[in-house]
Design a protein around this motif. Structure first.
Motif, PDB file in Angstrom:
ATOM      1  N   ILE A  16       0.843  -1.207   0.000  1.00  0.00           N
ATOM      2  CA  ILE A  16       0.000   0.000   0.000  1.00  0.00           C
ATOM      3  C   ILE A  16       0.874   1.252   0.000  1.00  0.00           C
ATOM      4  O   ILE A  16       0.622   2.193  -0.752  1.00  0.00           O
ATOM      5  N   GLN A  17       1.903   1.263   0.827  1.00  0.00           N
ATOM      6  CA  GLN A  17       2.805   2.420   0.911  1.00  0.00           C
ATOM      7  C   GLN A  17       3.575   2.641  -0.397  1.00  0.00           C
ATOM      8  O   GLN A  17       3.879   3.768  -0.763  1.00  0.00           O
ATOM      9  N   LEU A  18       3.894   1.562  -1.092  1.00  0.00           N
ATOM     10  CA  LEU A  18       4.706   1.670  -2.302  1.00  0.00           C
ATOM     11  C   LEU A  18       4.046   2.486  -3.406  1.00  0.00           C
ATOM     12  O   LEU A  18       4.736   3.167  -4.162  1.00  0.00           O
ATOM     13  N   GLU A  19       2.726   2.459  -3.493  1.00  0.00           N
ATOM     14  CA  GLU A  19       2.059   3.215  -4.558  1.00  0.00           C
ATOM     15  C   GLU A  19       2.367   4.702  -4.460  1.00  0.00           C
ATOM     16  O   GLU A  19       2.772   5.340  -5.424  1.00  0.00           O
ATOM     17  N   GLY A  20       2.195   5.284  -3.283  1.00  0.00           N
ATOM     18  CA  GLY A  20       2.485   6.710  -3.102  1.00  0.00           C
ATOM     19  C   GLY A  20       3.958   7.020  -3.254  1.00  0.00           C
ATOM     20  O   GLY A  20       4.341   8.056  -3.802  1.00  0.00           O
ATOM     21  N   GLY A  52      11.551  -1.036  -7.430  1.00  0.00           N
ATOM     22  CA  GLY A  52      10.992  -2.129  -8.222  1.00  0.00           C
ATOM     23  C   GLY A  52      11.346  -3.483  -7.643  1.00  0.00           C
ATOM     24  O   GLY A  52      10.523  -4.409  -7.631  1.00  0.00           O
ATOM     25  N   ASN A  53      12.563  -3.608  -7.140  1.00  0.00           N
ATOM     26  CA  ASN A  53      12.979  -4.859  -6.503  1.00  0.00           C
ATOM     27  C   ASN A  53      12.153  -5.144  -5.251  1.00  0.00           C
ATOM     28  O   ASN A  53      11.825  -6.294  -4.967  1.00  0.00           O
ATOM     29  N   ILE A  54      11.818  -4.090  -4.511  1.00  0.00           N
ATOM     30  CA  ILE A  54      10.984  -4.261  -3.316  1.00  0.00           C
ATOM     31  C   ILE A  54       9.587  -4.721  -3.723  1.00  0.00           C
ATOM     32  O   ILE A  54       9.027  -5.632  -3.120  1.00  0.00           O
ATOM     33  N   VAL A  55       9.042  -4.112  -4.773  1.00  0.00           N
ATOM     34  CA  VAL A  55       7.728  -4.522  -5.268  1.00  0.00           C
ATOM     35  C   VAL A  55       7.749  -6.000  -5.647  1.00  0.00           C
ATOM     36  O   VAL A  55       6.845  -6.761  -5.309  1.00  0.00           O
ATOM     37  N   ALA A  56       8.793  -6.415  -6.344  1.00  0.00           N
ATOM     38  CA  ALA A  56       8.888  -7.791  -6.837  1.00  0.00           C
ATOM     39  C   ALA A  56       9.284  -8.794  -5.759  1.00  0.00           C
ATOM     40  O   ALA A  56       9.201  -9.998  -5.983  1.00  0.00           O
ATOM     41  N   ASP A  88      14.896 -10.035   3.450  1.00  0.00           N
ATOM     42  CA  ASP A  88      16.287  -9.777   3.060  1.00  0.00           C
ATOM     43  C   ASP A  88      16.369  -8.897   1.823  1.00  0.00           C
ATOM     44  O   ASP A  88      17.198  -7.986   1.756  1.00  0.00           O
ATOM     45  N   ILE A  89      15.516  -9.164   0.843  1.00  0.00           N
ATOM     46  CA  ILE A  89      15.503  -8.358  -0.387  1.00  0.00           C
ATOM     47  C   ILE A  89      15.042  -6.936  -0.069  1.00  0.00           C
ATOM     48  O   ILE A  89      15.631  -5.964  -0.549  1.00  0.00           O
ATOM     49  N   VAL A  90      14.005  -6.817   0.730  1.00  0.00           N
ATOM     50  CA  VAL A  90      13.512  -5.495   1.120  1.00  0.00           C
ATOM     51  C   VAL A  90      14.615  -4.724   1.840  1.00  0.00           C
ATOM     52  O   VAL A  90      14.913  -3.576   1.499  1.00  0.00           O
ATOM     53  N   ALA A  91      15.251  -5.352   2.816  1.00  0.00           N
ATOM     54  CA  ALA A  91      16.295  -4.674   3.602  1.00  0.00           C
ATOM     55  C   ALA A  91      17.471  -4.255   2.728  1.00  0.00           C
ATOM     56  O   ALA A  91      17.977  -3.135   2.856  1.00  0.00           O
ATOM     57  N   SER A  92      17.899  -5.124   1.840  1.00  0.00           N
ATOM     58  CA  SER A  92      19.029  -4.812   0.956  1.00  0.00           C
ATOM     59  C   SER A  92      18.718  -3.626   0.050  1.00  0.00           C
ATOM     60  O   SER A  92      19.541  -2.722  -0.123  1.00  0.00           O
ATOM     61  N   ASN A  93      17.525  -3.606  -0.511  1.00  0.00           N
ATOM     62  CA  ASN A  93      17.152  -2.522  -1.417  1.00  0.00           C
ATOM     63  C   ASN A  93      16.887  -1.220  -0.671  1.00  0.00           C
ATOM     64  O   ASN A  93      17.195  -0.144  -1.180  1.00  0.00           O
ATOM     65  N   LEU A  94      16.348  -1.309   0.528  1.00  0.00           N
ATOM     66  CA  LEU A  94      16.192  -0.099   1.349  1.00  0.00           C
ATOM     67  C   LEU A  94      17.557   0.494   1.666  1.00  0.00           C
ATOM     68  O   LEU A  94      17.733   1.720   1.631  1.00  0.00           O
ATOM     69  N   HIS A  95      18.526  -0.362   1.953  1.00  0.00           N
ATOM     70  CA  HIS A  95      19.877   0.136   2.228  1.00  0.00           C
ATOM     71  C   HIS A  95      20.461   0.838   1.001  1.00  0.00           C
ATOM     72  O   HIS A  95      21.071   1.915   1.126  1.00  0.00           O
ATOM     73  N   THR A  96      20.270   0.257  -0.186  1.00  0.00           N
ATOM     74  CA  THR A  96      20.765   0.890  -1.422  1.00  0.00           C
ATOM     75  C   THR A  96      20.152   2.271  -1.593  1.00  0.00           C
ATOM     76  O   THR A  96      20.846   3.246  -1.889  1.00  0.00           O
TER      77      THR A  96
END
Length: 191
Positions: A77-81, A128-132, A138-146
């Motif tokens: 839900i947050q990702l859309e905005g 996009g990686n977080i969406v996918a 782990d994927i969410v955390a890695s991409n948030l760090h980037t």
């Protein structure tokens, strides 16, 4: 909802990757006598661009602060905005890049170049990686760090430079923010 967000982001990323000439065209327009097709944005254009960009930054900041604690459904839900705000930032960059004080050899031009060159790979693609990721922590955390690393060390300092230069040039530094707001997540980032 998630498939719509993913499709929208993937379309944006694919269009950007498939059309590298669009990046060249943006630079070509800006380089022709200090103006894009519409020329120097003027005082009101700078005010509007900085205020909108500030709003976009605040939206992304809020997401970065809460994302690590969100359940998968809330993350979606947050990702859309956040996607809307992140996708709008290059629009505001294009406006400010056309300001007359942004030209080769200036700190403002260096900030513009840095923003044009890194934003897609370090903000849009990780979103996009977080969406996918379907909520893979782990994927969410890695991409948030980037995203945090690039925003805290490059984007936000570049905004300080660009916003200040363009606002001062137009005499509106007392009307708009000249420093981008920092998310609390920047406290844990080493630049």
């Amino acid at each position: 909802m998630k498939s719509f967000i993913a499709a929208s982001l993937l379309t944006l990323i694919a269009a950007s990757a498939a059309a590298p000439s669009s990046r060249v065209l943006r630079f070509a327009k800006r380089d022709s006598p200090n103006g894009c097709s519409g020329g120097d944005p003027g005082a009101q254009g700078v005010i509007d661009a900085i205020n909108q960009w500030n709003s976009d930054v605040e939206t992304v900041n809020l997401f970065l602060e809460v994302a690590p604690t969100l359940a998968v459904i809330d993350l979606d839900i947050q990702l859309e905005g956040v996607l809307n705000a992140a996708q709008d930032e290059p629009n505001q960059l294009q406006i400010l890049a056309c300001e007359s004080d942004v030209f080769p050899g200036t700190d403002a031009q260096a900030a513009v170049d840095d923003l044009f060159n890194g934003f897609e790979d370090n903000v849009l693609t990780p979103l996009g990686n977080i969406v996918a990721s379907t909520g893979n922590a782990d994927i969410v955390a890695s991409n948030l760090h980037t995203i945090n690393q690039f925003r805290c060390c490059s984007v936000l300092p570049d905004l300080d430079t660009l916003w200040t230069a363009t606002a001062v040039d137009e005499g509106v530094a007392n009307v708009v923010p000249i420093a981008a707001p920092r998310p609390s997540t920047c406290a844990s980032i080493t630049c």
